[in-house]
Design an enzyme around this catalytic site. Structure first.
Site, PDB file in Angstrom:
ATOM      1  N   ASP A  64       0.862  -0.977  -0.132  1.00  0.00           N
ATOM      2  CA  ASP A  64       0.134   0.268  -0.210  1.00  0.00           C
ATOM      3  C   ASP A  64       0.853   1.084   0.137  1.00  0.00           C
ATOM      4  OD1 ASP A  64      -1.473   1.761   0.629  1.00  0.00           O
ATOM      5  OD2 ASP A  64      -3.067  -0.136   1.312  1.00  0.00           O
ATOM      6  N   THR A 133      -0.222  13.469 -14.438  1.00  0.00           N
ATOM      7  CA  THR A 133      -1.613  13.914 -14.730  1.00  0.00           C
ATOM      8  C   THR A 133      -1.813  15.368 -15.742  1.00  0.00           C
ATOM      9  OG1 THR A 133      -3.748  13.941 -14.593  1.00  0.00           O
ATOM     10  CG2 THR A 133      -1.933  14.226 -13.534  1.00  0.00           C
ATOM     11  N   GLU A 135      -4.247  16.714 -15.583  1.00  0.00           N
ATOM     12  CA  GLU A 135      -4.847  18.020 -14.563  1.00  0.00           C
ATOM     13  C   GLU A 135      -4.269  18.452 -14.118  1.00  0.00           C
ATOM     14  OE1 GLU A 135      -8.374  17.744 -13.823  1.00  0.00           O
ATOM     15  OE2 GLU A 135      -8.962  16.065 -14.836  1.00  0.00           O
ATOM     16  N   TYR A 157      -7.100  15.533  -6.024  1.00  0.00           N
ATOM     17  CA  TYR A 157      -5.985  14.958  -7.329  1.00  0.00           C
ATOM     18  C   TYR A 157      -4.918  15.939  -7.924  1.00  0.00           C
ATOM     19  CZ  TYR A 157      -4.871  11.360 -11.220  1.00  0.00           C
ATOM     20  OH  TYR A 157      -3.810  11.555 -12.115  1.00  0.00           O
TER      21      TYR A 157
END
Length: 372
Positions: A64, A133, A135, A157
């Site tokens: 993780d 990204t 974005e 994000y």
């Protein structure tokens, strides 16, 4: 000796395609997957190898990005030649609902990997690719967007990914690590998550065509995006780590279309012609013609697309258009699959599933309901 690669997010769209790509090139591929109460490995089941077999080339590890001790242990065990950090909380809308978790995974997760590589003394032998990204550009400052375009993130994000971008640059410059960012514009495939807009469209319309759903509910259909195929983009990710010096690259097609156009293409693949009427939240997509037998549940006049204001973002990103000229000039990379070919592939895969579910429903069996 085989090269070793470690992929975070290996069970996702990009991770599964990248694992296939690297295995075909003779790599030993290690992937990190999160523990879950149900199996979450559907995208890589076809390349699964029994870990008890000698010389297995595809090995999965539980891990993780929020657990630095876990990441350190895996890196120490594998000692990879290449790390591809594709794991993330990658849904923009979800980041507004879970901003702290998004920051922990997407921003701090990247730092944890880089610091673990450094502390283990692997900074001179392990190359690092960061899935960045488009974005980041958010409220775009210039069109098209290239490597030097200023960032203006418009979501938790994107802000988390901006931290990740700059910490990669910082570790490259501070510690001499081979670490680079691939600024990925939207890329899709039949393996795209079902809540992302393109897959929501292809799956939703396939279900509607088979009578499993009544209507596709959308947000901003005017949004313009630069869409490519994930297969092309993972090839570019690998190419970025094969250079003498690490550099950041935009990964894009250089062509943009609206969400509305993607809906129209998807309907056409089902033999359905849509006409859009109305403005704003009152806009509707209406069936005006049907050809073939792929949409037996529809008839002319059916309303199959409507607007749901819940799907508007708190801060919209209206347009994204990448300039991939640096990738073409320096690496010789160009996308091979067009957006229309990609759309057709996605629709056909979702139609197969919808047809199976329609048959099950016809014989009285329960079928999965759509997700938002």
């Amino acid at each position: 000796m085989k090269k070793k690669a470690l992929i975070t997010g290996v069970t996702g769209q990009d991770g599964s395609y990248l694992a296939e790509f690297l295995l075909a090139k003779g790599y030993e591929v290690h992937g990190i997957k999160r523990r879950a109460s149900s199996f979450n490995t559907q995208r890589v089941d076809h390349i699964y190898q029994d870990p008890h077999v000698d010389n297995a080339s595809f090995i999965l590890h539980y891990g993780d990005l929020t657990d630095s001790s876990n990441l350190t242990r895996i890196l120490q065990e594998v000692k990879p030649d290449e790390v591809y950090n594709l794991g993330a909380q990658s849904h923009v809308a979800v980041s507004f609902e879970s901003p702290e978790y998004t920051a922990d995974v997407d921003a701090m997760g990247t730092l944890r990997l880089l610091e673990a590589i450094r502390l283990l003394g692997l900074e001179k032998t392990t190359k690092f690719y960061q899935a960045s990204t488009s974005e980041l550009y958010g409220l775009v400052q210039e069109t098209p967007q290239k490597e030097t375009t200023p960032f203006y993130p418009r979501s938790p994000y994107a802000v988390a990914k901006m931290y990740a971008y700059w910490i990669v640059v910082n570790y490259r410059e501070s510690y001499g690590m081979y670490a680079c960012n691939g600024i990925l514009f939207n890329h899709e495939s039949p393996r795209r998550g079902e809540t992302f807009v393109t897959r929501k469209i292809t799956r939703g319309l396939a279900n509607i065509a088979q009578g499993l759903e009544k209507c596709l509910y959308m947000g901003n259909m005017d949004a313009l995006r630069d869409w490519g195929h994930a297969k092309d983009y993972v090839r570019m990710q690998w190419m970025m780590l094969q250079q003498d010096q690490p550099e950041d690259f935009v990964i894009a097609t250089g062509v943009q279309y609206s969400v509305r156009q993607f809906i129209e293409w998807s309907a056409k693949e089902l033999g359905v012609t849509l006409t859009f009427e109305g403005q704003g939240v009152d806009e509707k997509g209406i069936v005006t013609a049907i050809e073939g037998d792929k949409a037996p549940a529809l008839k002319v006049g059916d309303v199959v697309v409507q607007i749901d204001p819940r799907y508007f973002r708190p801060a919209e990103v209206e347009t994204l258009l990448g300039d991939p000229s640096k990738a073409k000039q320096k690496l010789g990379w160009t996308p091979e699959i067009t957006v229309q070919e990609m759309c057709a592939e996605m629709v056909m895969e979702d139609l197969k599933v919808a047809q199976r579910h329609a048959l099950l429903k016809l014989h009285g069996h329960d079928v999965p309901v759509s997700v938002e």
